[in-house]
Design a protein around this motif. Structure first.
Motif, mmCIF file in Angstrom:
data_model
loop_
_atom_site.group_PDB
_atom_site.id
_atom_site.type_symbol
_atom_site.label_atom_id
_atom_site.label_comp_id
_atom_site.label_asym_id
_atom_site.label_seq_id
_atom_site.Cartn_x
_atom_site.Cartn_y
_atom_site.Cartn_z
ATOM 1 N N GLY A 7 0.558 -0.978 0.030
ATOM 2 C CA GLY A 7 0.628 0.030 -0.037
ATOM 3 C C GLY A 7 0.647 1.051 0.146
ATOM 4 O O GLY A 7 2.078 1.142 -0.361
ATOM 5 N N ASP A 8 -0.486 2.441 -0.035
ATOM 6 C CA ASP A 8 0.835 3.618 -0.172
ATOM 7 C C ASP A 8 1.642 3.618 1.020
ATOM 8 O O ASP A 8 2.026 3.919 2.373
ATOM 9 N N VAL A 9 3.471 4.139 -0.099
ATOM 10 C CA VAL A 9 4.611 4.456 0.530
ATOM 11 C C VAL A 9 4.387 5.724 1.286
ATOM 12 O O VAL A 9 3.728 6.490 0.125
ATOM 13 N N MET A 10 4.292 5.648 2.323
ATOM 14 C CA MET A 10 4.496 7.267 3.035
ATOM 15 C C MET A 10 5.706 8.040 3.847
ATOM 16 O O MET A 10 6.352 7.737 4.627
ATOM 17 N N GLY A 11 5.948 8.438 2.384
ATOM 18 C CA GLY A 11 7.251 9.487 3.371
ATOM 19 C C GLY A 11 8.276 8.881 3.045
ATOM 20 O O GLY A 11 8.671 7.114 2.727
ATOM 21 N N ARG A 12 9.458 9.436 3.685
ATOM 22 C CA ARG A 12 10.856 8.687 4.077
ATOM 23 C C ARG A 12 10.731 7.141 5.155
ATOM 24 O O ARG A 12 11.986 6.533 4.610
ATOM 25 N N ALA A 13 10.013 7.398 5.880
ATOM 26 C CA ALA A 13 9.549 5.506 6.670
ATOM 27 C C ALA A 13 9.588 5.005 5.386
ATOM 28 O O ALA A 13 10.130 3.556 5.879
ATOM 29 N N GLY A 14 8.606 5.173 4.426
ATOM 30 C CA GLY A 14 7.651 4.031 4.181
ATOM 31 C C GLY A 14 9.317 4.066 3.376
ATOM 32 O O GLY A 14 9.299 2.333 2.910
ATOM 33 N N ARG A 15 9.284 4.747 2.460
ATOM 34 C CA ARG A 15 10.803 4.411 1.754
ATOM 35 C C ARG A 15 12.028 3.568 2.166
ATOM 36 O O ARG A 15 12.364 2.730 0.950
ATOM 37 N N SER A 16 12.182 3.759 3.440
ATOM 38 C CA SER A 16 13.524 2.934 3.999
ATOM 39 C C SER A 16 12.767 1.959 4.335
ATOM 40 O O SER A 16 13.228 0.922 3.592
ATOM 41 N N ALA A 17 11.187 1.280 4.336
ATOM 42 C CA ALA A 17 11.134 0.374 4.855
ATOM 43 C C ALA A 17 11.502 -0.493 3.678
ATOM 44 O O ALA A 17 11.890 -2.060 3.837
ATOM 45 N N ILE A 18 10.705 -0.096 2.373
ATOM 46 C CA ILE A 18 11.107 -0.689 0.829
ATOM 47 C C ILE A 18 12.194 -1.495 0.661
ATOM 48 O O ILE A 18 12.565 -2.127 -0.054
ATOM 49 N N THR A 19 13.347 -0.266 1.331
ATOM 50 C CA THR A 19 13.707 -0.662 0.597
ATOM 51 C C THR A 19 15.153 -1.627 1.521
ATOM 52 O O THR A 19 15.588 -2.485 1.072
ATOM 53 N N ASP A 20 15.004 -1.640 3.180
ATOM 54 C CA ASP A 20 15.384 -2.136 3.706
ATOM 55 C C ASP A 20 15.265 -3.726 4.052
ATOM 56 O O ASP A 20 15.779 -4.653 3.754
ATOM 57 N N ARG A 21 13.517 -3.688 3.540
ATOM 58 C CA ARG A 21 12.906 -5.014 3.460
ATOM 59 C C ARG A 21 12.333 -5.789 2.809
ATOM 60 O O ARG A 21 12.493 -6.617 2.597
ATOM 61 N N LEU A 22 12.305 -5.259 1.452
ATOM 62 C CA LEU A 22 11.462 -5.972 0.174
ATOM 63 C C LEU A 22 12.267 -7.000 -0.686
ATOM 64 O O LEU A 22 11.726 -8.233 -0.334
ATOM 65 N N PRO A 23 13.751 -6.022 -0.842
ATOM 66 C CA PRO A 23 14.493 -7.570 -0.865
ATOM 67 C C PRO A 23 14.395 -8.252 -0.418
ATOM 68 O O PRO A 23 14.633 -10.120 -0.838
ATOM 69 N N GLY A 24 14.697 -8.966 0.732
ATOM 70 C CA GLY A 24 14.300 -9.858 1.758
ATOM 71 C C GLY A 24 12.912 -10.887 0.940
ATOM 72 O O GLY A 24 13.138 -11.896 1.451
#
Length: 270
Positions: A7-24
Motif C-alpha cells: 500500500g501507499d508508501v508514506m514519506g521517508r520512513a516508508g521508502r526506507s522500509a521498502i529499501t530495507d525489507r523488500l529484497p528479503g
C-alpha cells in the motif's frame, strides 16, 4: 503466480522500509511480482523520478500512483520514460502515461490497472467502472493474461467493495488504497478474486495516517492551523496483500494480509 501488493508508501520512513525489507521478502516469499503504490512517497505528496528509481531497485516491478500522481512535476516526464509507472486510468484525458499495462513476468503476463473512485474524493473523475469493464473484457483472465491486479484508489469502503464484486471472477486481485489504514477483510470472493478494502500504508503508524501527529491533533482540537503537515519518521510497517494465483484460471488460490516491521501486529503468507 505469487504476487505482493504494498500500500501507499508514506514519506521517508516508508521508502526506507521498502529499501530495507523488500529484497528479503522477494526471496523469502518466492515472489514473482511486486506492485507498490508510490502515491505518497514524496513527503505525502506524490512521487518523484529518483524515488521511483529507488523503489524499482529495491524490487518493485510496477509502481502505481493515485490522486497525487503529478504533485511532483518531474513525474510528467518520468511516467512517459518508464512504462512501469501507472497513473489512474480515469485521470484527466490529457494526462501523460497509462492507467493499465501488461507486464511480462517470467514468461507469464500480468495486467496491472489503477483506477480512482469518486465518492468523497476532492475532485470529480470519470466513472471508474466503465474503463475497468472495458479492460477486463479485452483481456480475459486465464486466456490472454495469467493474472490481473486492480488498485482501487479511493476514500469510500463501499465503492471499493462494489469494485471488488464488479470484478469478481474477472480479475485475480482487487485491492484498495488511499486511506492508509489496513482493513481486516482480506478474502477470496465467491468468484475467485482476492480482495481487501484497503491495503494500508507503508509508513510510521505512530502518526495520523502517516503524518507526525502534533499538527493534525492541533487542527482537530482547536480548528486552527499553525504548521505544515510533516511525515512521521519512526520505523514503518510495510502493509499490503499477498496473493497466489492459478496460472490456468488466473483466480486466487491463497490470500494473506501483510504487515512487516514497525508497531503493528505482524502478518504474512504461511
Amino acid at each position: 503466480m505469487r504476487i505482493l501488493f504494498l500500500g501507499d508508501v508514506m514519506g521517508r520512513a516508508g521508502r526506507s522500509a521498502i529499501t530495507d525489507r523488500l529484497p528479503g521478502l522477494r526471496t523469502d516469499w518466492q515472489l514473482d511480482a511486486v506492485i507498490v503504490n508510490g502515491e505518497n512517497a514524496s513527503s505525502g505528496r506524490g512521487l518523484n523520478a529518483g524515488q521511483a528509481k529507488a523503489l524499482f531497485e529495491a524490487g518493485a516491478d510496477v509502481v502505481t500512483l493515485g490522486d497525487h500522481a503529478f504533485d511532483q512535476k518531474d513525474m510528467m516526464q518520468a511516467i512517459q520514460a518508464d512504462a512501469r509507472i501507472l497513473r489512474p486510468i480515469n485521470y484527466a484525458k490529457t494526462a501523460p502515461g497509462a492507467g493499465a499495462r501488461i507486464f511480462d513476468i517470467g514468461g507469464r503476463k500480468l495486467l496491472v490497472a489503477q483506477v480512482l473512485g469518486r465518492v468523497f474524493m476532492s475532485r470529480q473523475y470519470d466513472d471508474p467502472f466503465h474503463p475497468i469493464d472495458t479492460i477486463l473484457k479485452a483481456h480475459p483472465l486465464g486466456r490472454s493474461v495469467q493474472a490481473i491486479l486492480i488498485d482501487m484508489h479511493c476514500e469510500a469502503t463501499s465503492e471499493k467493495m462494489a469494485m471488488g464484486h464488479f470484478c469478481d471472477g474477472r480479475a485475480s486481485v482487487v485491492v484498495g488504497t488511499h486511506t492508509h489504514v489496513p482493513t481486516a477483510d482480506a478474502t477470496i470472493l465467491p468468484g475467485g478474486t482476492a480482495y481487501q478494502t484497503d491495503a494500508g500504508m507503508c509508513g510510521d503508524y505512530v502518526s495520523v495516517i502517516g503524518m507526525e501527529k502534533t499538527e493534525p491533533l492541533r487542527r482537530f482540537v482547536t480548528g486552527m492551523t499553525k504548521d505544515r503537515f510533516e511525515p512521521a519518521a519512526q520505523e514503518a510497517t510495510l502493509c499490503g496483500l499477498f496473493v497466489e494465483t492459478d496460472d490456468a484460471t488466473g483466480l486466487a488460490t491463497q490470500v494473506a494480509q501483510v504487515r512487516v516491521g514497525g508497531r503493528l501486529s505482524q502478518s504474512g503468507p504461511t
